[in-house]
Design an enzyme around this catalytic site. Structure first.
Site, PDB file in Angstrom:
ATOM      1  N   CYS A  87       0.838  -1.196   0.000  1.00  5.71           N
ATOM      2  CA  CYS A  87       0.000   0.000   0.000  1.00  5.71           C
ATOM      3  C   CYS A  87       0.883   1.260   0.000  1.00  5.71           C
ATOM      4  CB  CYS A  87      -0.971  -0.047   1.177  1.00  5.71           C
ATOM      5  SG  CYS A  87      -2.331   1.124   1.047  1.00  5.71           S
ATOM      6  N   HIS A 204      -3.432  -5.599   1.064  1.00  2.00           N
ATOM      7  CA  HIS A 204      -2.795  -5.819   2.368  1.00  2.00           C
ATOM      8  C   HIS A 204      -2.753  -7.308   2.745  1.00  2.00           C
ATOM      9  CE1 HIS A 204      -2.486  -1.650   3.902  1.00  2.00           C
ATOM     10  NE2 HIS A 204      -3.493  -1.418   3.087  1.00  2.00           N
ATOM     11  N   GLU A 206      -1.112  -8.676   5.052  1.00  2.00           N
ATOM     12  CA  GLU A 206      -1.062  -8.830   6.516  1.00  2.00           C
ATOM     13  C   GLU A 206      -2.448  -8.800   7.145  1.00  2.00           C
ATOM     14  OE1 GLU A 206      -0.584  -6.080   4.934  1.00  2.00           O
ATOM     15  OE2 GLU A 206      -1.137  -4.320   6.133  1.00  2.00           O
TER      16      GLU A 206
END
Lengths: 234, 79
Positions: A87, A204, A206
């Site tokens: 990002c 993302h 994560e």
């Protein structure tokens, strides 16, 4: 010895703790890296996480690229070290010239925070070596400026060299305008540098590491990198 | 002035164009939205200031991948 992920923290970074959590879930060690230091603290992998480094003033990533830490990150990448920009981290890598192109305001002019499907376009990078080409990963996006742009020549080169890593797609892997959350050229969600050791992506991973959150597909990126490093001769 | 290159899609500009049309200004062909940055630069010599500002634009103020820039210098007397 466990693999060490250094996670950059700029003023305004917001995803560093999520990244550390994901890295630890994957069985590796996470250490924070302060933007004003040149020290990577012995990291095998550097993550530039999401957020709004330096408030995204001027342009996303425009100020962060001059942080002292980025000099060390550039040297790490030049030496073949792994770098993952997520990002805002992708925006920083483009501003720093470590990846080609730029990320512009979403075509919808809306901040988009939603699940996305990503088609794996290459496995020729340590971050996707554990995936299958054509596999679809479900990983959320959360950004206002993720519309990938590169001039025609650069785009042709990225395609010809197999450096488009991920494209936004439907659940069955088909590419469509509807599946593209930001208007990126050719549905591009992530790209690689020439050597394949630097990956920038808007989604993302994560945030997709536990089924409780709807998907654990993002874990494959962290695990691939860990397995790649573990297999290297000591 | 920093603006998106002609070849780069400018969704903000499209929205502004639509808004002006709906306000009754059909003569507007296309709007492009850019940034205006004002700098106070110390120095005596206009030519060297021009070189420095040009460098600032290339290094920081403008991203040459997506943007173009132009600037003008106006001498200001300091009391």
């Amino acid at each position: 010895m466990s693999v060490r992920f250094g996670i950059a923290v700029f003023p305004g970074t917001w995803s560093d703790r999520d990244c550390a959590h994901a890295v630890e879930l994957a069985g590796a060690e996470a250490v924070p890296l302060w933007h004003a230091d040149r020290d990577l603290k012995g990291s095998d992998v550097v993550i530039l996480p999401g957020g709004f480094a330096y408030g995204d003033y001027l342009r996303a990533g425009a100020i962060a690229r001059f942080a002292p830490l980025m000099e060390a990150v550039q040297e790490h990448a030049q030496a073949g070290g792994l770098v993952l920009g997520i990002c805002n981290g992708f925006q920083v890598l483009c501003e720093a010239g470590m990846l080609p192109g730029a990320l512009l305001r979403n075509a919808s002019l809306q901040f988009r925070c939603q699940p996305a499907c990503l088609r794996v376009e290459t496995t020729q990078t340590p971050f996707l070596s554990g995936c299958q080409k054509g596999q679809v990963l479900q990983v959320p996006v959360s950004h206002g400026e993720g519309r990938f742009y590169a001039d025609r020549e650069t785009l042709a080169q990225l395609n010809a060299q197999g450096r488009v890593a991920l494209r936004y797609c439907e659940a069955d892997g088909a590419l469509s305008w509807e599946a593209n959350p930001n208007g990126s050229l050719e549905n591009i969600a992530g790209i690689l540098n020439e050597r394949g050791n630097v990956l920038g992506m808007m989604p993302h991973p994560e945030r997709a590491c536990e089924l409780l959150l709807g998907s654990d597909d993002g874990m494959q990126l962290f695990q691939s990198a860990i397995q790649h490093l573990a297999a290297l001769p000591a | 002035m920093v603006s998106l290159k002609e070849v780069v899609n400018d969704p903000q500009g499209l929205v502004v164009t639509d808004a002006l049309h709906s306000l009754g200004y059909p003569e507007v062909g296309a709007a492009r939205v850019g940034k205006f940055i004002s700098l106070e630069v110390a120095g005596q010599d206009l030519e060297s200031a021009r070189e420095r500002v040009d460098e600032m634009c290339r290094r920081l103020l403008c991203n040459g991948v997506i943007e173009d820039y132009r600037f003008e210098l106006r001498p200001v007397a300091v009391a």
